[in-house]
Design a protein around this motif. Sequence first.
Motif, PDB file in Angstrom:
ATOM      1  N   GLY A   1       7.624  12.434   1.079  1.00 50.28           N
ATOM      2  CA  GLY A   1       7.255  11.853  -0.207  1.00 50.28           C
ATOM      3  C   GLY A   1       6.324  10.674  -0.038  1.00 50.28           C
ATOM      4  O   GLY A   1       6.016  10.249   1.079  1.00 50.28           O
ATOM      5  N   ASP A   2       5.855  10.115  -1.153  1.00 50.13           N
ATOM      6  CA  ASP A   2       4.969   8.953  -1.136  1.00 50.13           C
ATOM      7  C   ASP A   2       5.802   7.685  -0.962  1.00 50.13           C
ATOM      8  O   ASP A   2       6.672   7.386  -1.790  1.00 50.13           O
ATOM      9  CB  ASP A   2       4.164   8.873  -2.432  1.00 50.13           C
ATOM     10  N   LYS A   3       5.523   6.933   0.094  1.00 53.02           N
ATOM     11  CA  LYS A   3       6.296   5.732   0.422  1.00 53.02           C
ATOM     12  C   LYS A   3       5.459   4.476   0.200  1.00 53.02           C
ATOM     13  O   LYS A   3       4.252   4.462   0.485  1.00 53.02           O
ATOM     14  CB  LYS A   3       6.763   5.773   1.880  1.00 53.02           C
ATOM     15  N   ILE A   4       6.111   3.429  -0.300  1.00 50.81           N
ATOM     16  CA  ILE A   4       5.456   2.135  -0.460  1.00 50.81           C
ATOM     17  C   ILE A   4       5.737   1.273   0.759  1.00 50.81           C
ATOM     18  O   ILE A   4       6.891   1.003   1.095  1.00 50.81           O
ATOM     19  CB  ILE A   4       5.918   1.436  -1.752  1.00 50.81           C
ATOM     20  N   TYR A   5       4.660   0.872   1.425  1.00 52.24           N
ATOM     21  CA  TYR A   5       4.716  -0.031   2.575  1.00 52.24           C
ATOM     22  C   TYR A   5       4.312  -1.433   2.127  1.00 52.24           C
ATOM     23  O   TYR A   5       3.610  -1.605   1.106  1.00 52.24           O
ATOM     24  CB  TYR A   5       3.755   0.436   3.669  1.00 52.24           C
ATOM     25  N   TYR A   6       4.706  -2.422   2.908  1.00 59.44           N
ATOM     26  CA  TYR A   6       4.295  -3.793   2.623  1.00 59.44           C
ATOM     27  C   TYR A   6       4.292  -4.609   3.909  1.00 59.44           C
ATOM     28  O   TYR A   6       4.938  -4.239   4.893  1.00 59.44           O
ATOM     29  CB  TYR A   6       5.216  -4.441   1.581  1.00 59.44           C
TER      30      TYR A   6
ATOM     31  N   TRP B   1       0.834  -1.196   0.000  1.00 56.94           N
ATOM     32  CA  TRP B   1       0.000   0.000   0.000  1.00 56.94           C
ATOM     33  C   TRP B   1       0.873   1.252   0.000  1.00 56.94           C
ATOM     34  O   TRP B   1       2.067   1.196   0.271  1.00 56.94           O
ATOM     35  CB  TRP B   1      -0.977   0.014   1.175  1.00 56.94           C
ATOM     36  N   LEU B   2       0.243   2.389  -0.312  1.00 59.09           N
ATOM     37  CA  LEU B   2       0.944   3.658  -0.461  1.00 59.09           C
ATOM     38  C   LEU B   2       0.569   4.585   0.689  1.00 59.09           C
ATOM     39  O   LEU B   2      -0.598   4.697   1.059  1.00 59.09           O
ATOM     40  CB  LEU B   2       0.571   4.309  -1.797  1.00 59.09           C
ATOM     41  N   VAL B   3       1.582   5.243   1.282  1.00 65.39           N
ATOM     42  CA  VAL B   3       1.366   6.194   2.376  1.00 65.39           C
ATOM     43  C   VAL B   3       1.974   7.538   1.965  1.00 65.39           C
ATOM     44  O   VAL B   3       3.133   7.610   1.556  1.00 65.39           O
ATOM     45  CB  VAL B   3       2.010   5.701   3.691  1.00 65.39           C
ATOM     46  N   HIS B   4       1.164   8.600   2.092  1.00 65.58           N
ATOM     47  CA  HIS B   4       1.639   9.951   1.759  1.00 65.58           C
ATOM     48  C   HIS B   4       2.328  10.546   2.999  1.00 65.58           C
ATOM     49  O   HIS B   4       1.670  10.866   3.987  1.00 65.58           O
ATOM     50  CB  HIS B   4       0.468  10.824   1.322  1.00 65.58           C
TER      51      HIS B   4
END
Length: 426
Positions: free
Chosen positions: A335-340, A328-331
């Motif tokens: 910047g916009d970070k990709i989490y998993y 998922w994506l977190v703002h």
Amino acid sequence: MKKMIPLLLLLVVLTAGCDLTGLTVTTTSESPVISSFGADPPAIAAGESSTLSWNVLGATKVSIDQGIGNVALNGSRAVMPSETAVYTLTATNASGMSATATAQVIITGAPTPPPPPPPAPTPSGLPVVNYFVANPPIVSAGSSTILSWDVANATSVAIDFGVGSVASVGTTLVSPATSTNYTLTATNALGWYSLTITVLVVGAPAVGEPDLVIQDISRSGDKISYKIKNQGDATAGPSTSTLLIDTVVVANDSVGSLAPGESKTETFTGYDYACTLLSDTVVVEADTGDAVAESSEANNSYTKSWPCITTGLIYTLKLPDLVIQDIWLVHEITGDKIYYRIKNEGTATSLESVSALYVYPCKLPCLPVATDTVDPLAAGESRQEKFAAYNYTGTHMGAMVKADSNGALLESDEGNNSYSEPESEF
């Protein structure tokens, strides 16, 4: 003209004494017209594809060499030559007159190297699937992707969904209509090893229909569980899932209704699993008996191969098994970070590992845009991680996270480390 003389003499004899007023004999001496024939793009890198397109007038038969064969008067065909190739189109009319045209596809650069490094060999002398990937793993409806694979220690290799028998190392172009699980099966005298990858089709399934898919298979002790999802846009009614071990049906599970986009984890509660000699091929099929009318009936099956490590006559499965469960994506301010979320579904603690992030589409060889170091995970433990040094731009079709990307860990299942999501579901 010489061939017409006997025919005209015969007409004279047959019509002697008859009134021939108004009789007209017509012949054609015009060749078929090839309006266009070309390749787009005319130059590609090794492993990529080009599209041949053509338009022909006045022909009864049109064919293209290089193994393509007879084609329609107008059309297109995707090709993926391994080296520079010249394709010849031949058009023939009813009089036997023909015309030809050629189109060249130039291969630039060196052949694509295999993704480094290969995972650890499968135990007990079974075939080794060094890699089996789709690039890109996420495509739009009507587009194509390239399956690539490298297999060792196998006497035969096959891929389902119409691909069929293949060489131990190779690539092939596929164009799935909906999201599809492709399974590669490698066989030798000791048994077989299977690996399944998923190609996500953005824009499918068809409007107004459910679509049930199996996303993963896992085990805890002697119980087998699986994740089922309705990726359609209509509610799926009650259905039945079936568990097969080495092609034998061993259990069924009743699944309740699933709303559009809903997923759940189910367990075959009435079956106690015990790994058999060398390995087991485990298959879960959704909607057994086709109780649910789906937009695609071709993507209900998911396959895993579970090797058994033997010690004398005692079979143990004390190995870690890292899987990616979600992306998922977190703002954030930076910047916009990709989490998993990563989980150890095995029965032993995993050592420190490295996860890799890929964004699609990307050109072969497809390289990660970021990596993340993951601390050891106990058996059954899951953890939230992120690619802290990478800012996602939002200009891609999707992303994939691969656990143990460098193959440093020996796992009970080397084929379930990757998880993909289209950008629309971040």
